[in-house]
Design an enzyme around this catalytic site. Structure first.
Site, PDB file in Angstrom:
ATOM      1  N   CYS A  15       0.811  -1.215   0.000  1.00  0.00           N
ATOM      2  CA  CYS A  15       0.000   0.000   0.000  1.00  0.00           C
ATOM      3  C   CYS A  15       0.844   1.265   0.000  1.00  0.00           C
ATOM      4  O   CYS A  15       0.316   2.366  -0.174  1.00  0.00           O
ATOM      5  CB  CYS A  15      -0.939  -0.007   1.199  1.00  0.00           C
ATOM      6  SG  CYS A  15      -2.010  -1.458   1.166  1.00  0.00           S
ATOM      7  N   HIS A  27      -9.820   2.605  -1.081  1.00  0.00           N
ATOM      8  CA  HIS A  27      -8.368   2.410  -1.021  1.00  0.00           C
ATOM      9  C   HIS A  27      -7.928   1.402  -2.066  1.00  0.00           C
ATOM     10  O   HIS A  27      -7.716   0.234  -1.765  1.00  0.00           O
ATOM     11  CB  HIS A  27      -8.001   1.963   0.407  1.00  0.00           C
ATOM     12  CG  HIS A  27      -6.594   1.499   0.583  1.00  0.00           C
ATOM     13  ND1 HIS A  27      -5.520   2.154   0.015  1.00  0.00           N
ATOM     14  CD2 HIS A  27      -6.091   0.444   1.276  1.00  0.00           C
ATOM     15  CE1 HIS A  27      -4.406   1.499   0.347  1.00  0.00           C
ATOM     16  NE2 HIS A  27      -4.723   0.462   1.107  1.00  0.00           N
ATOM     17  N   CYS A  69       0.687   3.087   5.950  1.00  0.00           N
ATOM     18  CA  CYS A  69       1.091   1.749   6.380  1.00  0.00           C
ATOM     19  C   CYS A  69       0.973   0.779   5.210  1.00  0.00           C
ATOM     20  O   CYS A  69       0.295   1.076   4.237  1.00  0.00           O
ATOM     21  CB  CYS A  69       0.212   1.280   7.534  1.00  0.00           C
ATOM     22  SG  CYS A  69      -1.549   1.264   7.116  1.00  0.00           S
TER      23      CYS A  69
END
Lengths: 328, 438
Positions: B101, B394, B424
């Site tokens: 990510c 996301h 993160c």
């Protein structure tokens, strides 16, 4: 010219059925072929495009799934209107088995996802051809009255002679490529076209297209054009082909994507189909910079040929501008 | 501003790398508007809008860096293929990057560093992900058989290869959010951290509510008008629930942490959904921006990556940014009080809240981070002011580009100040970065 406004975008399947009936009646002598083109324009509204089918079309021809509809897909969207003209009982040529000789498209701006469009189609230039009779189908697409797209497709009815044909259709002359005889795309034998052999010297290939045996069926699924000559060897043989052949607009769409991948609003292209691309098969493809006759417009020249063939499968050009090659 | 104390301290004389602008497509929920679109399609769609906005048609950009987390093996050259399919000059080089990510943020850092060192004058950073068009892999058994089959020469060898095939080998493997080393899903990992820090359901729902409210308000005031290009009928993030309320969020059932001793608190409302989308950022040197008459929204000041040992239970899977943060702040001589915007990626509401709690904990900061005391408090009114991943969604690798472009624009609107980014990532990693207004 009479204007006929169709209640909706015609269904190709129904038009093909109509064509089969017409062919039977013709053969039975119940319908004598007309000798001149019907003086008529067909109008129909369409859109917005089906997003899923658009995406499938884009992926099939190697294009990214943009919100701008590929210029070749506009052809498939408006094609039923042109086909409805050709399926008329007073159309002088038999629709079934007609061979696609060439296409030119001039697009001022792209049709967008969500937009409705109007289209009009008519036939002109009924002309004697050395292998039969050719005719031009002109289709124009506009959005809210703004013309955005014009396409001209030239078809050949092999072995058909009409009394009403005017001057001989000008031979396709793709700039810079030799062997530009007006070939009948569906001829069973290469010998059917005198003067075309030995003239083609293949350019240096810059790409290779693998055309799987299901290419025709895959294109039919995304274009709605279930013409039997593209679907399978048996169905193609019924109409006088050796095997199934790739759809001309499929080849054109891949050519445009290769030459102008960013799909600008303004784009023009032309393609001449010189011999059928048999399925399955492999085409060698050459992409080269060039310019339009007269040297005013830079464009990309594309040639595709089956290795060892005596003439190209197609020659074409693409430019990121809206320029009509007929009026330089 | 390059002479300002702290800015780029740790390095020798370098020039500024500026954020010129960004573009993304609205984020769609998995299986929604972009269900048929591939990663390449969406990355091109995001690039198309950026190219149009900044007049990059036919231009050679110094380098394009992007990536995807869920990536098909045929997309080995995803970013370069997207460039070839875009209106950028075909002479624009590109590379793929993958850092879970943090992919999007890491591409910004990498290209900004090249610009600072004078290796390139301009760059496009970003990422894309599709949870809808995810690659599905054949089973390991089938894969082995197929490989042996391709090497087999004789019919006997071929038969031997095929005879090893078992019915179970025919089941395909879809990608999961499970950590390869632990087998726990990301949500279950975060549930451990959530419980360890005692993050309440109410606090998580409040953060989720703020995310939706802030994102909706940003849309209302036209904040995204020059940051977004509609795609496939979407003009706004499909996950945004402008009319959500704390009451509605409170009704959702917990989905993670059910097996723990403590009450499960993580729901579909305070966790990010699987999403499809793409985001890109245009970076350049000051000279490049001036020469091309382009805006300069913010400077990319510095960044720091960290990783934690989550496998042995020493730390939470998504807590690496907590460790990166003090190192970044110390190198730049800055404190939380020096920042006007905080962009903490909302993988889960409790990820943000656990990080904030850790930085506020004197004990944690002394024992784990080796500091003299707590790192500091974050003013919640400065946190994710234009919404974040809980509301927007996301699409893993696209999140960094979304955050950098939005933060740079917020800094440009304010005309001064600094912004801090924290992202993160799977594998116990994290990246934090500083942007500065010009």
């Amino acid at each position: 010219m009479n204007d006929v406004v169709l209640p909706a975008m015609p269904e190709l399947a129904g038009l093909y059925r109509q064509a089969v009936v017409g062919a039977v009646l013709r053969r039975a002598g119940r319908r004598s072929p007309a000798s001149a083109l019907p003086e008529v324009r067909h109008h129909a509204s369409g859109g917005p495009v089906d997003r899923e089918r658009l995406t499938a079309f884009q992926h099939l021809v190697g294009q990214a799934a943009r919100d701008a509809v590929p210029s070749a897909h506009v052809h498939t969207l408006a094609f039923p209107v042109a086909m409805s003209v050709m399926a008329r009982p007073d159309f002088p040529l038999p629709l079934l088995g007609m061979v696609h000789l060439s296409n030119t498209v001039v697009q001022a701006r792209a049709l967008r996802v969500g937009e409705k469009f109007e289209s009009v189609a008519y036939a002109e230039n009924l002309s004697p051809h050395r292998s039969g009779t050719s005719v031009d189908l002109v289709t124009k697409v506009s959005v809210d009255g703004e013309p955005i797209w014009t396409g001209r497709s030239v078809y050949l009815a092999r072995g058909v002679r009409t009394a009403g044909g005017r001057k001989e259709h000008p031979e396709p002359s793709p700039d810079g490529s030799p062997g530009t005889s007006p070939a009948a795309g569906g001829d069973k034998s290469d010998d059917a076209l005198p003067g075309s052999a030995d003239a083609f010297t293949p350019p240096v290939p810059t790409a290779q297209w693998h055309l799987a045996s299901d290419t025709g069926r895959a294109y039919a699924a995304v274009s709605g054009d279930w013409n039997p000559i593209h679907l399978s060897a048996p169905s193609a043989r019924l109409l006088g082909m050796k095997r199934a052949i790739a759809h001309g607009v499929y080849l054109a769409a891949r050519m445009v994507e290769l030459a102008e991948p960013a799909s600008p609003d303004a784009v023009s292209w032309g393609v001449d189909f010189l011999s059928p691309a048999l399925l399955p098969g492999t085409l060698a493809v050459a992409v080269r910079p060039g310019e339009a006759p007269g040297g005013s417009v830079r464009r990309t020249e594309v040639t595709g040929w089956a290795p060892g063939a005596k003439r190209p499968s197609f020659t074409g050009w693409v430019t990121g501008q809206a320029v009509d090659p007929a009026s330089p | 501003m390059s002479n300002q104390p702290g800015a780029g301290a740790g390095t020798t004389t370098v020039r500024n790398a500026v954020v010129i602008g960004g573009n993304r497509i609205p984020f769609a929920r998995s299986g929604g508007a972009y269900a048929q679109s591939s990663n390449k399609d969406m990355l091109i769609a995001a690039l198309d809008g950026l190219v149009a906005r900044f007049g990059l048609q036919g231009e050679r950009v110094g380098q394009v860096a992007a990536g995807a987390v869920l990536k098909h093996s045929r997309d080995f050259n995803l970013t370069r293929e997207a460039v070839l399919g875009s209106a950028l000059s075909a002479s624009t080089p590109a590379y793929d990057l993958q850092q879970a990510c943090a992919t999007g943020l890491e591409t910004v850092v990498g290209l900004a560093n090249k610009i600072k060192l004078g290796q390139i004058d301009s760059g496009i950073a970003g990422g894309v992900d599709s949870a809808s068009d995810a690659p599905i892999v054949v089973s390991e058994g089938l894969r082995r058989v197929l490989l042996d089959l391709s090497r087999a020469r004789t019919p006997k060898q071929k038969l031997a290869a095929v005879s090893r095939l078992r019915p179970r080998d025919l089941a395909p493997n879809a990608p999961t959010t499970g950590e390869p080393r632990t087998g726990l899903s990301m949500g279950e990992h975060q549930a451990l951290t959530t419980a360890a820090w005692g993050i309440t359901r109410e606090a998580q729902d409040e953060l989720a509510f703020s995310s939706h409210a802030n994102l909706a308000a940003a849309y209302e005031r036209g904040f995204f008008e020059d940051l977004m290009t509609p795609y496939r009928g979407l003009t706004r993030d499909a996950n945004l629930r402008a009319d959500t309320s704390l009451e509605k969020l409170a009704k959702l059932k917990p989905v993670f942490g059910a097996g723990l001793d403590t009450a499960a608190t993580m729901t579909a409302g305070n966790s990010t959904p699987l999403t499809d989308g793409a985001a890109v950022v245009l970076l350049g040197s000051e000279d490049y921006a001036r020469a091309n008459n382009l805006p300069m929204l913010a400077n990319v000041v510095d960044a720091e990556a960290a990783a934690v040992d989550f496998v042995n239970g020493q730390e939470g899977l998504l807590m690496a940014p907590v460790y990166a943060m003090p190192r970044l702040l110390q190198r730049n001589g800055l404190h939380f009080d020096d920042f006007d915007f905080f962009e903490i990626h909302e993988a889960f509401a409790s990820t943000v809240l656990s990080s904030i709690a850790a930085w506020e904990s004197e004990k944690f900061c002394r024992t784990r981070l080796g500091l003299d005391g707590a790192l500091g408090k974050i003013d919640r009114s400065k946190l994710n002011v234009n919404g974040s991943s809980l509301a927007a969604g996301h699409p893993f690798a696209a999140t960094g580009g979304r955050i950098v472009a939005s933060l740079a624009k917020a800094l440009a609107e304010k005309g001064s100040g600094r912004g801090l980014i924290s992202v993160c990532a799977a594998g116990g990693q994290g990246v934090v970065a500083i942007l500065e207004a010009r």
